[in-house]
Write a protein that holds these residues in place. Structure first.
Motif, PDB file in Angstrom:
ATOM      1  N   ALA A   1       0.834  -1.206   0.000  1.00 30.66           N
ATOM      2  CA  ALA A   1       0.000   0.000   0.000  1.00 30.66           C
ATOM      3  C   ALA A   1       0.871   1.260   0.000  1.00 30.66           C
ATOM      4  O   ALA A   1       0.384   2.355   0.262  1.00 30.66           O
ATOM      5  N   ILE A   2       2.151   1.088  -0.267  1.00 30.41           N
ATOM      6  CA  ILE A   2       3.054   2.242  -0.403  1.00 30.41           C
ATOM      7  C   ILE A   2       3.487   2.298  -1.863  1.00 30.41           C
ATOM      8  O   ILE A   2       4.121   1.365  -2.367  1.00 30.41           O
ATOM      9  N   ASP A   3       3.143   3.380  -2.560  1.00 32.53           N
ATOM     10  CA  ASP A   3       3.405   3.433  -4.006  1.00 32.53           C
ATOM     11  C   ASP A   3       4.877   3.672  -4.329  1.00 32.53           C
ATOM     12  O   ASP A   3       5.379   3.174  -5.326  1.00 32.53           O
ATOM     13  N   ASP A   4       5.546   4.442  -3.523  1.00 32.62           N
ATOM     14  CA  ASP A   4       6.940   4.802  -3.839  1.00 32.62           C
ATOM     15  C   ASP A   4       7.876   3.706  -3.304  1.00 32.62           C
ATOM     16  O   ASP A   4       7.984   3.501  -2.090  1.00 32.62           O
ATOM     17  N   PRO A   5       8.559   2.981  -4.198  1.00 41.11           N
ATOM     18  CA  PRO A   5       9.367   1.835  -3.756  1.00 41.11           C
ATOM     19  C   PRO A   5      10.484   2.216  -2.780  1.00 41.11           C
ATOM     20  O   PRO A   5      10.812   1.439  -1.883  1.00 41.11           O
ATOM     21  N   VAL A   6      11.099   3.397  -2.955  1.00 46.49           N
ATOM     22  CA  VAL A   6      12.189   3.785  -2.053  1.00 46.49           C
ATOM     23  C   VAL A   6      11.627   4.136  -0.672  1.00 46.49           C
ATOM     24  O   VAL A   6      12.208   3.772   0.360  1.00 46.49           O
ATOM     25  N   VAL A   7      10.478   4.802  -0.659  1.00 46.17           N
ATOM     26  CA  VAL A   7       9.813   5.077   0.619  1.00 46.17           C
ATOM     27  C   VAL A   7       9.411   3.751   1.284  1.00 46.17           C
ATOM     28  O   VAL A   7       9.543   3.587   2.500  1.00 46.17           O
ATOM     29  N   ALA A   8       8.958   2.795   0.479  1.00 40.45           N
ATOM     30  CA  ALA A   8       8.580   1.482   1.037  1.00 40.45           C
ATOM     31  C   ALA A   8       9.782   0.822   1.713  1.00 40.45           C
ATOM     32  O   ALA A   8       9.675   0.262   2.809  1.00 40.45           O
ATOM     33  N   LEU A   9      10.939   0.900   1.065  1.00 42.02           N
ATOM     34  CA  LEU A   9      12.146   0.267   1.634  1.00 42.02           C
ATOM     35  C   LEU A   9      12.598   0.987   2.906  1.00 42.02           C
ATOM     36  O   LEU A   9      12.935   0.341   3.903  1.00 42.02           O
ATOM     37  N   VAL A  10      12.611   2.315   2.864  1.00 41.93           N
ATOM     38  CA  VAL A  10      13.205   3.076   3.975  1.00 41.93           C
ATOM     39  C   VAL A  10      12.218   3.268   5.128  1.00 41.93           C
ATOM     40  O   VAL A  10      12.595   3.126   6.287  1.00 41.93           O
TER      41      VAL A  10
END
Ligand SMILES: [Zn+2]
Length: 451
Positions: free
Chosen positions: A393-402
């Motif tokens: 449910a997090i679209d931005d992959p880098v935000v999802a990782l961090v």
């Protein structure tokens, strides 16, 4: 020629470039192509399905103490100086066997958390401990991540006004001779080296002024890098001012310890002037946010250091002061601490990823080899699954990782070779690595007479 192709991943290449649905091709351990869309046909290539994954450069750990696997969880509520004083009593039992075990456990854990290059600062060399450096190099080779071994030293035991007991220190000449021998035996300057050695006396409160200065001369004569702990706590700053009449960064500068071949662990307590000196001299900083929080040391001024142009990498520090010991967690911690100190725009998820990759590579002087997924660089790549519960449910992959939960590491390539495949360690057994770490912990923490 062995070729690896990763297809369908979101690629955050580490140099600021991102491809939403991209491909990476590597041949003989080196990236030959990275870009958008599907990979071109490559006959005989090993193909990795990157759909649902984020590909990043392998993470670079700029500061660690692998031997501390043996003393995790101890002195959990102590200040740095209390923690060190208690820990020295256990570390005096270290030997080559223990270092082999803790390196196996520690590097296996790092590999499983996306790290492809780790710098390990080892500075405890009790007499009669055996060939600890060789044991460490051998164990890291078996796990298969790159090891930049910072050969530490301490020559200021309690009898000379230092913090550690004399039994874990070396003499001035003994430390220099052994450090030079470690460089001669293990330092590989070649492109893609699996092992490098840096000269790394421990800190101003455990090392004499003479050994700090002579270490800098030795490193420059050998063409290797310099590393030490600096400006970690207020206690250290007070001691430095009282004893040497200078703040830690000024003391370092007096001894020839600022420069493009130096990276410093922590650098928490820096004045504006010290930040400028660190930046102007090209000195790197290994930021260890979890350890700094665990020991209540303070919050590094990373936004100011980055604005000044300093190479800032991330370090998990030793597992005895940062039991989580994973760089993905350190990215998150770095963002949270910077924002808690300096507001919502202090540090972004992408800046944290940059510190964990290219920033770290700059600290280690390896920016031409690693730290970004670019043609001509080593194929050191982490593939993180980000399409499952908690990330989807997090679209931005880098935000999802961090910012998201710890992502499952699907694959880890070091020089194109699989170290982790399908979430499993392929080089050594994870169970036997864990068992080695447990053995070391039990032996080192056993009471006298029960070992
Ligand atoms: Zn440290």
């Amino acid at each position: 020629m062995s070729t690896v192709v990763i297809d369908g991943a979101h690629i955050a290449a580490g140099d600021g470039t991102e491809y939403e649905d991209g491909h990476i091709v590597a041949a003989d351990g080196v990236v030959t192509r990275v870009g958008a869309g599907p990979a071109p046909e490559a006959r005989g290539a090993r193909r990795i399905d990157g759909r649902g994954c984020l590909a990043t450069p392998g993470l670079v750990n700029t500061h660690h103490h692998l031997y501390q696997w043996a003393t995790q969880g101890m002195f959990a509520d102590a200040t740095l100086f209390e923690w060190l004083t208690g820990s020295y009593e256990l570390w005096r039992r270290l030997d080559a066997r223990t270092v082999h075990e803790t390196t196996t456990a520690g590097t296996a854990w790092l590999a499983l958390s996306g790290c492809t290059t780790a710098s390990d600062h080892h500075y405890v060399f009790p007499r009669e401990a055996g060939a600890m450096v060789a044991a460490e190099v051998e164990a890291a080779r078996a796990v298969g991540i790159r090891l930049d071994l910072a050969r530490g030293s301490m020559d200021r035991g309690r009898s000379a006004g230092g913090l550690p007991p004399d039994s874990v220190t070396e003499t001035f000449q003994g430390a220099l001779t052994a450090t030079e021998a470690a460089v001669d035996a293990h330092h590989d300057p070649a492109f893609g080296a699996m092992t490098r050695v840096a000269v790394a006396p421990c800190s101003p409160f455990t090392v004499s002024r003479e050994l700090m200065a002579a270490s800098a001369e030795l490193a420059r004569a050998k063409g290797v890098r310099l590393h030490t702990h600096l400006a970690e706590t207020r206690d250290e700053e007070e001691q430095c001012r009282a004893e040497f009449g200078a703040a830690p960064v000024d003391y370092a500068e007096q001894l020839g310890w600022l420069g493009e071949d130096v990276w410093l662990a922590h650098a928490v307590h820096l004045s504006d002037g010290a930040i400028a000196r660190v930046a102007d001299t090209g000195t790197g900083v290994a930021h260890c946010p979890s350890s700094n929080a665990r020991l209540g040391a303070g919050i590094c001024r990373t936004p100011e250091l980055l604005r000044a142009g300093t190479a800032v990498g991330l370090g998990v520090d030793g597992p005895a002061s940062s039991e989580l010991t994973g760089l993905a967690g350190e990215m998150r911690q770095a963002v949270l601490m910077a924002r808690a100190r300096s507001g919502p725009r202090a540090l972004s998820a992408r800046q944290a990823l940059h510190m964990a990759t290219l920033g770290g590579a700059r600290c280690l002087g390896r920016q031409a080899e690693i730290g970004s997924i670019e043609t001509g660089k080593l194929a050191d790549i982490a593939l993180w699954r980000i399409d499952g519960f908690g990330h989807d449910a997090i679209d931005d992959p880098v935000v999802a990782l961090v910012f998201g939960p710890q992502a499952r590491l699907e694959h880890l390539l070091v020089g194109g070779s699989a170290v982790v495949e399908g979430g499993e360690l392929r080089t050594v057994s994870a169970d036997s690595a864990a068992a080695a770490g447990r053995r070391a912990h039990r032996r080192i923490t056993a009471r006298e007479g029960t070992r």
